[in-house]
Scaffold this motif. Sequence first.
Motif, PDB file in Angstrom:
ATOM      1  N   GLU A  95      -8.324  10.427   1.108  1.00 38.70           N
ATOM      2  CA  GLU A  95      -8.235   9.773   2.424  1.00 38.70           C
ATOM      3  C   GLU A  95      -7.019   8.861   2.508  1.00 38.70           C
ATOM      4  O   GLU A  95      -6.299   8.848   3.524  1.00 38.70           O
ATOM      5  CB  GLU A  95      -9.520   8.983   2.681  1.00 38.70           C
ATOM      6  CG  GLU A  95      -9.630   8.416   4.079  1.00 38.70           C
ATOM      7  CD  GLU A  95     -10.984   7.768   4.342  1.00 38.70           C
ATOM      8  OE1 GLU A  95     -11.022   6.782   5.125  1.00 38.70           O
ATOM      9  OE2 GLU A  95     -12.002   8.235   3.769  1.00 38.70           O
ATOM     10  N   LEU A  96      -6.763   8.109   1.452  1.00 38.45           N
ATOM     11  CA  LEU A  96      -5.610   7.198   1.439  1.00 38.45           C
ATOM     12  C   LEU A  96      -4.299   7.959   1.474  1.00 38.45           C
ATOM     13  O   LEU A  96      -3.330   7.540   2.137  1.00 38.45           O
ATOM     14  CB  LEU A  96      -5.676   6.296   0.200  1.00 38.45           C
ATOM     15  CG  LEU A  96      -6.717   5.170   0.265  1.00 38.45           C
ATOM     16  CD1 LEU A  96      -6.998   4.614  -1.116  1.00 38.45           C
ATOM     17  CD2 LEU A  96      -6.243   4.064   1.201  1.00 38.45           C
ATOM     18  N   LYS A  99      -5.209  -2.045   3.490  1.00 34.30           N
ATOM     19  CA  LYS A  99      -6.514  -2.618   3.813  1.00 34.30           C
ATOM     20  C   LYS A  99      -7.645  -1.804   3.180  1.00 34.30           C
ATOM     21  O   LYS A  99      -8.538  -2.356   2.533  1.00 34.30           O
ATOM     22  CB  LYS A  99      -6.695  -2.676   5.329  1.00 34.30           C
ATOM     23  CG  LYS A  99      -8.007  -3.327   5.757  1.00 34.30           C
ATOM     24  CD  LYS A  99      -8.109  -3.422   7.278  1.00 34.30           C
ATOM     25  CE  LYS A  99      -9.439  -4.069   7.690  1.00 34.30           C
ATOM     26  NZ  LYS A  99      -9.563  -4.167   9.171  1.00 34.30           N
ATOM     27  N   LEU A 100      -7.588  -0.464   3.342  1.00 36.52           N
ATOM     28  CA  LEU A 100      -8.646   0.380   2.788  1.00 36.52           C
ATOM     29  C   LEU A 100      -8.627   0.348   1.260  1.00 36.52           C
ATOM     30  O   LEU A 100      -9.675   0.264   0.612  1.00 36.52           O
ATOM     31  CB  LEU A 100      -8.495   1.821   3.287  1.00 36.52           C
ATOM     32  CG  LEU A 100      -9.521   2.830   2.757  1.00 36.52           C
ATOM     33  CD1 LEU A 100     -10.945   2.378   3.070  1.00 36.52           C
ATOM     34  CD2 LEU A 100      -9.265   4.224   3.318  1.00 36.52           C
ATOM     35  N   ALA A 101      -7.419   0.403   0.671  1.00 35.78           N
ATOM     36  CA  ALA A 101      -7.306   0.376  -0.790  1.00 35.78           C
ATOM     37  C   ALA A 101      -7.907  -0.902  -1.353  1.00 35.78           C
ATOM     38  O   ALA A 101      -8.631  -0.876  -2.360  1.00 35.78           O
ATOM     39  CB  ALA A 101      -5.841   0.509  -1.209  1.00 35.78           C
ATOM     40  N   GLU A 102      -7.635  -2.027  -0.720  1.00 31.73           N
ATOM     41  CA  GLU A 102      -8.164  -3.299  -1.213  1.00 31.73           C
ATOM     42  C   GLU A 102      -9.683  -3.363  -1.060  1.00 31.73           C
ATOM     43  O   GLU A 102     -10.372  -3.943  -1.910  1.00 31.73           O
ATOM     44  CB  GLU A 102      -7.478  -4.461  -0.499  1.00 31.73           C
ATOM     45  CG  GLU A 102      -6.011  -4.596  -0.919  1.00 31.73           C
ATOM     46  CD  GLU A 102      -5.310  -5.790  -0.310  1.00 31.73           C
ATOM     47  OE1 GLU A 102      -5.712  -6.219   0.794  1.00 31.73           O
ATOM     48  OE2 GLU A 102      -4.353  -6.288  -0.936  1.00 31.73           O
ATOM     49  N   ALA A 111      -2.013   1.377  -3.245  1.00 34.18           N
ATOM     50  CA  ALA A 111      -1.866   0.011  -2.720  1.00 34.18           C
ATOM     51  C   ALA A 111      -0.457  -0.518  -3.000  1.00 34.18           C
ATOM     52  O   ALA A 111       0.170  -1.146  -2.135  1.00 34.18           O
ATOM     53  CB  ALA A 111      -2.915  -0.906  -3.343  1.00 34.18           C
ATOM     54  N   LYS A 112       0.041  -0.240  -4.187  1.00 31.17           N
ATOM     55  CA  LYS A 112       1.401  -0.672  -4.543  1.00 31.17           C
ATOM     56  C   LYS A 112       2.426  -0.034  -3.607  1.00 31.17           C
ATOM     57  O   LYS A 112       3.333  -0.708  -3.104  1.00 31.17           O
ATOM     58  CB  LYS A 112       1.713  -0.288  -5.990  1.00 31.17           C
ATOM     59  CG  LYS A 112       3.090  -0.734  -6.461  1.00 31.17           C
ATOM     60  CD  LYS A 112       3.476  -0.122  -7.792  1.00 31.17           C
ATOM     61  CE  LYS A 112       3.906   1.320  -7.623  1.00 31.17           C
ATOM     62  NZ  LYS A 112       4.498   1.876  -8.853  1.00 31.17           N
ATOM     63  N   GLY A 113       2.280   1.267  -3.377  1.00 29.42           N
ATOM     64  CA  GLY A 113       3.215   1.963  -2.485  1.00 29.42           C
ATOM     65  C   GLY A 113       3.218   1.379  -1.087  1.00 29.42           C
ATOM     66  O   GLY A 113       4.273   1.215  -0.462  1.00 29.42           O
ATOM     67  N   ALA A 114       2.032   1.028  -0.580  1.00 24.99           N
ATOM     68  CA  ALA A 114       1.937   0.417   0.746  1.00 24.99           C
ATOM     69  C   ALA A 114       2.624  -0.950   0.757  1.00 24.99           C
ATOM     70  O   ALA A 114       3.328  -1.290   1.719  1.00 24.99           O
ATOM     71  CB  ALA A 114       0.468   0.279   1.150  1.00 24.99           C
ATOM     72  N   CYS A 115       2.430  -1.723  -0.308  1.00 24.35           N
ATOM     73  CA  CYS A 115       3.076  -3.046  -0.405  1.00 24.35           C
ATOM     74  C   CYS A 115       4.596  -2.922  -0.404  1.00 24.35           C
ATOM     75  O   CYS A 115       5.296  -3.738   0.204  1.00 24.35           O
ATOM     76  CB  CYS A 115       2.605  -3.769  -1.662  1.00 24.35           C
ATOM     77  SG  CYS A 115       0.904  -4.354  -1.592  1.00 24.35           S
ATOM     78  N   ILE A 116       5.114  -1.899  -1.086  1.00 24.57           N
ATOM     79  CA  ILE A 116       6.570  -1.684  -1.110  1.00 24.57           C
ATOM     80  C   ILE A 116       7.076  -1.404   0.298  1.00 24.57           C
ATOM     81  O   ILE A 116       8.096  -1.957   0.744  1.00 24.57           O
ATOM     82  CB  ILE A 116       6.928  -0.528  -2.067  1.00 24.57           C
ATOM     83  CG1 ILE A 116       6.669  -0.948  -3.516  1.00 24.57           C
ATOM     84  CG2 ILE A 116       8.392  -0.110  -1.896  1.00 24.57           C
ATOM     85  CD1 ILE A 116       6.794   0.191  -4.518  1.00 24.57           C
TER      86      ILE A 116
END
Length: 454
Positions: free
Chosen positions: A314-315, A329-332, A357-362
Amino acid sequence: MARKPGDEILRCLPYAHVLTKTQIRKRCHFCFARCDQFEICSGCQTYTYCDIKCQELDWPIHKSECQCLVNVLPEIPSDSTRIMLRLVIRRQNGDDTKTFGANKLYQRRFVDLMSHYSEMKTYRECYDRNELSKLAGNKVELPSHDVLLEIYGKMLINSFQIPDEFLNKIGTGLFLSSSKLNHSCAPNCAYTYNGSEQIIRALTHIEQPTPEKMFVSYIDNAMPSWERRELLCQNYYFHCMCRWCVQESKQIDQIMTSVRCPDSLCFGFSGFTKDESGRMQLLPCSSCGKTDFPVEFGKEALRLWVYGNKMVKELKQMDEKEDHEGVLKLAENVLSEFDESILHKSNLQFIRIRELAKGACIELELWEKAAAYGEQVYMQKIKCVPHPSSSIGLQLFEQGKLLTNALKIEKALGILIQAENILRITHGIEDSIYLELQDLIEQCEDFLNLPNMG
């Protein structure tokens, strides 16, 4: 002659290759290089080349392909259909019976490749004949369905995804020389790419570097043994018997599927594997050796594994839509659930969710947060992939850059040196990624050596 870790063994150009749809008009269609200025094919107005030389090298195939592309414009067919057409053109040119490869040990003909025709005919979805027929039109005569199915089988089983320097897919290629190397989930060789050129290097000491003594991994091996075997059976039609799938399978599966020991006084972890019949088997605790786990404990471990797979899928779908805030948000939320569960920190599902989550933060330029997730990822993932791995090396390089952006220079330098130890082996000291890494290491060293202005 024996080869040591990092030694280059083989370089080969693809027998047939295409850029992905998203990279067309962004890269040279022959060498896959990025260029500021391109030579565009005047016929199809679709494929671009970095110079006349690359265009001429591609012309023996593209001259037949060119008008086919014109016939379907503005549509661009799928990657598999376009490489199928190129293989058909190769066959019409008589190239399929020619021997390719500069090194005699690795010379091969396309006709000699395995197609697993009988299995393909029974179990696999076929190529898109309608799309291929539409593309070929009246410009290229297609052979019979049986011949096309044989070509398709050879293409599927012997093709590689060609990535850029950061492992993002930019194309697909079929390499005859490297197709002589067999698979192992614990390989002694690895391949990297310089554009469309494939480079094979030794990961370990190889006393006799002959094709039968050299092994590469056909898949991402960061998954438990039963998932790897299932993927290999589906795509390559063999049951893997390498040491990771036999002698060391339980040890590695336990780390990847790790769950905290139910004994509150124990800090070890259990995990599970699956036997030949697909039945789940809980493994003894790594610390206390406990084996008599409650039935519900095993069911929960399996439920969390299946749930993790669902969330990862899903992510990834959200990531493809570039919904970076939604991914984070979903990963966290999922990670919070995992923290409250029986999952151990080394469980692969923890790693996969944190990577996303790391990729989204980047993407959101949350550098410190990305670095925090990155540290959790590589510290655990390195336990799942113990041999030198280009993906681990690149993750460490990325982590070093994140720490540099967060101005944690001393910590970044330590991580970058770890990356250098791996990428020197997997990529070689002349690779552009390795040179970029060396440059960043020097910058960090210079920064740390500056006089204290306070």
